[in-house]
Design a protein around this motif. Structure first.
Motif, PDB file in Angstrom:
ATOM      1  N   LYS A 165       2.390 -10.324  10.101  1.00  0.00           N
ATOM      2  CA  LYS A 165       2.981  -9.138   9.470  1.00  0.00           C
ATOM      3  C   LYS A 165       4.321  -8.938  10.156  1.00  0.00           C
ATOM      4  O   LYS A 165       4.389  -8.846  11.388  1.00  0.00           O
ATOM      5  N   LYS A 167       7.654  -6.714  10.818  1.00  0.00           N
ATOM      6  CA  LYS A 167       8.094  -5.326  10.741  1.00  0.00           C
ATOM      7  C   LYS A 167       9.542  -5.313  10.290  1.00  0.00           C
ATOM      8  O   LYS A 167      10.420  -5.872  10.983  1.00  0.00           O
ATOM      9  N   ASP A 196       5.751  -5.027   6.735  1.00  0.00           N
ATOM     10  CA  ASP A 196       5.480  -3.590   6.782  1.00  0.00           C
ATOM     11  C   ASP A 196       6.822  -2.880   6.919  1.00  0.00           C
ATOM     12  O   ASP A 196       7.553  -3.116   7.887  1.00  0.00           O
ATOM     13  N   ASN A 198       7.131   0.457   6.872  1.00  0.00           N
ATOM     14  CA  ASN A 198       6.912   1.765   7.513  1.00  0.00           C
ATOM     15  C   ASN A 198       7.776   2.862   6.878  1.00  0.00           C
ATOM     16  O   ASN A 198       8.480   3.591   7.573  1.00  0.00           O
ATOM     17  N   GLU A 222       3.777  -3.617   2.816  1.00  0.00           N
ATOM     18  CA  GLU A 222       3.032  -2.416   3.231  1.00  0.00           C
ATOM     19  C   GLU A 222       3.972  -1.214   3.253  1.00  0.00           C
ATOM     20  O   GLU A 222       5.058  -1.284   3.829  1.00  0.00           O
ATOM     21  N   ASP A 247      -0.380   2.537   3.517  1.00  0.00           N
ATOM     22  CA  ASP A 247      -0.783   2.799   4.910  1.00  0.00           C
ATOM     23  C   ASP A 247      -0.553   4.277   5.211  1.00  0.00           C
ATOM     24  O   ASP A 247      -1.486   5.089   5.150  1.00  0.00           O
ATOM     25  N   GLU A 248       0.706   4.655   5.465  1.00  0.00           N
ATOM     26  CA  GLU A 248       0.990   6.058   5.808  1.00  0.00           C
ATOM     27  C   GLU A 248       0.502   7.019   4.721  1.00  0.00           C
ATOM     28  O   GLU A 248       0.269   8.202   4.993  1.00  0.00           O
ATOM     29  N   LYS A 271      -7.272   2.644   8.406  1.00  0.00           N
ATOM     30  CA  LYS A 271      -7.176   2.835   9.860  1.00  0.00           C
ATOM     31  C   LYS A 271      -8.180   3.902  10.248  1.00  0.00           C
ATOM     32  O   LYS A 271      -8.202   4.972   9.623  1.00  0.00           O
TER      33      LYS A 271
HETATM   34 MG    MG Z   1       1.722   0.088   8.497  1.00  0.00          MG
END
Ligand code: MG
Ligand code: MUC
Length: 382
Positions: A165, A167, A196, A198, A222, A247-248, A271
């Motif tokens: 993954k 970032k 990801d 974010n 992601e 995710d978030e 998570k």
């Molecule tokens: Mg994430």
């Protein structure tokens, strides 16, 4: 009745093996809140609540996690039946809104204590493990493409990881896509490459980003846009072949239902901390399964303790189509467990033993503790 006698919290600051560059923060230390529950029969349960990058990732910080537990959760639990984990979860949900990571830390310690008293792993309390090992991704986030390529190649050679993954989201979309394309070209078919963001992109950025990532052979993106942008997530999910993972956007079962209803993801990154504990994470999983979505076991880059707890739950899930990223302990310079979690053959092994299957190394706990560690480090000249 086995009563909850005492609950203690502690903050641990543990250095990372290298800078971990995310769109919103660069981590050089990971901070974990450790919870220890002592029960009237002498049994002890341990739990962990951990976030990423202080307050830059989400609404809880290590300090707020600790204070929510000490001030609001502990007084409600002292004297209660320690075996009544569901009763404790329901009571805490009434008394404390949000603060999901704080709730998770306490809940893990309750499950751990119960498992130890019954002499069964926590997976048994969730119906039993159906996997002994699970595929595990590694995050490439050194901030430099050449370093990331060398790291990926070493991981493949040593058979530690073949899922990466990356970032991204800190640089321009064009630079990010070029970075991902270089890494995918270097690893070829030997590894799966995902990213990801974010939440760093606007919808417009994300349209260019997903197009470029898809062409570069990246399999999954992601949380490209902010958590509350459900419609943008839905447009991206439906507009491209590349899988879109939430995710978030996923803070517990209610979010899971609304993301699934809006078809605002192909995959759920589940998570335990963000869900609000193992129980709520199991509900997120159930909603994802019912909606026909892919599942992935996410991490908040926790120590071996919370990683062990997560493994107990995810070992009970029939299909994790996208595997796991439960590699948190490997990013830390030292594992705080007496017996570290085992990573081999591209998988992480589910710990055996009662409770979450993890015991702490007391010397390391004292050394990394924010309260006692300073004196010890000064004495050791560190
Ligand atoms: Mg994430
Ligand atoms: C995230 O946002 O998923 C998980 C792996 C990693 O490197 O950072 C995290 C957090």
């Amino acid at each position: 009745m086995t009563k909850i006698d005492q609950i203690e919290t502690m903050i641990l600051d543990i250095p990372t093996i290298r800078g971990h560059v995310l769109s919103m923060a660069t981590m050089r230390t990971q901070t974990a809140v450790l919870v220890t529950i002592r029960f009237s029969d002498g049994s002890v349960g341990i739990g962990e609540g951990t976030t990423i990058g202080g307050l830059s990732y989400g609404p809880e910080s290590p300090e707020s996690i600790r204070s929510a537990i000490d001030t609001y959760i502990v007084p409600a639990l002292i004297g209660r039946n320690g075996d009544d984990v569901n009763g404790a979860i329901q009571l805490i949900d009434k008394l404390v809104k949000g603060n999901r990571i704080a709730k998770t830390a306490v809940e893990i310690a309750l499950w751990d204590g119960l498992g130890k008293r019954l002499d069964v792993p926590v997976s048994q309390l969730f119906g039993g493990a159906v996997h002994g090992r699970l595929p595990v991704a590694w995050t490439l986030a050194s901030g430099n493409s050449d370093t990331d390529i060398a790291e990926a190649q070493q991981m493949i050679e040593t058979r530690r990881h073949n899922i990466f993954k990356l970032k991204i989201g800190k640089r321009s979309v064009r630079e990010d896509v070029a970075h991902v394309a270089r890494i995918k070209q270097a690893v070829g078919d030997a590894a799966s490459v995902r990213v990801d963001v974010n939440t760093a992109w606007s919808l417009q950025d994300a349209r260019w980003g997903l197009k470029g990532l898809q062409e570069a052979g990246c399999e999954l993106v992601e949380q490209p846009v902010p958590a509350r942008y459900r419609r943008a997530m839905a447009e991206l999910t439906q507009g491209y072949e590349i899988a879109v993972m939430a995710d978030e956007a996923l803070n517990g079962p209610e979010d899971a239902l609304s993301v699934a209803n809006a078809r605002a993801a192909d995959v759920f990154a589940v998570k335990i901390g963000q869900s609000g504990g193992l129980k709520r994470a199991s509900e997120v999983i159930a909603i994802g399964q019912a909606a026909g979505l892919g599942l992935y076991a996410g991490t908040m880059l926790e120590t071996g303790l919370s990683t062990a707890a997560a493994l107990q739950l995810f070992s009970t899930v029939e299909t994790l189509a996208w595997g796991t990223e439960l590699f948190g302990p490997l990013l830390l310079t030292e594992d705080i467990l007496a017996e570290p979690i085992v990573y081999r053959d591209f998988c992480v092994e589910v710990p055996n033993g009662p409770g979450i299957g993890a015991a702490l190394d007391p010397d390391k706990i004292a050394f990394f503790s924010r309260d006692t560690g300073k004196t010890m480090k000064a004495a050791a000249g560190a």
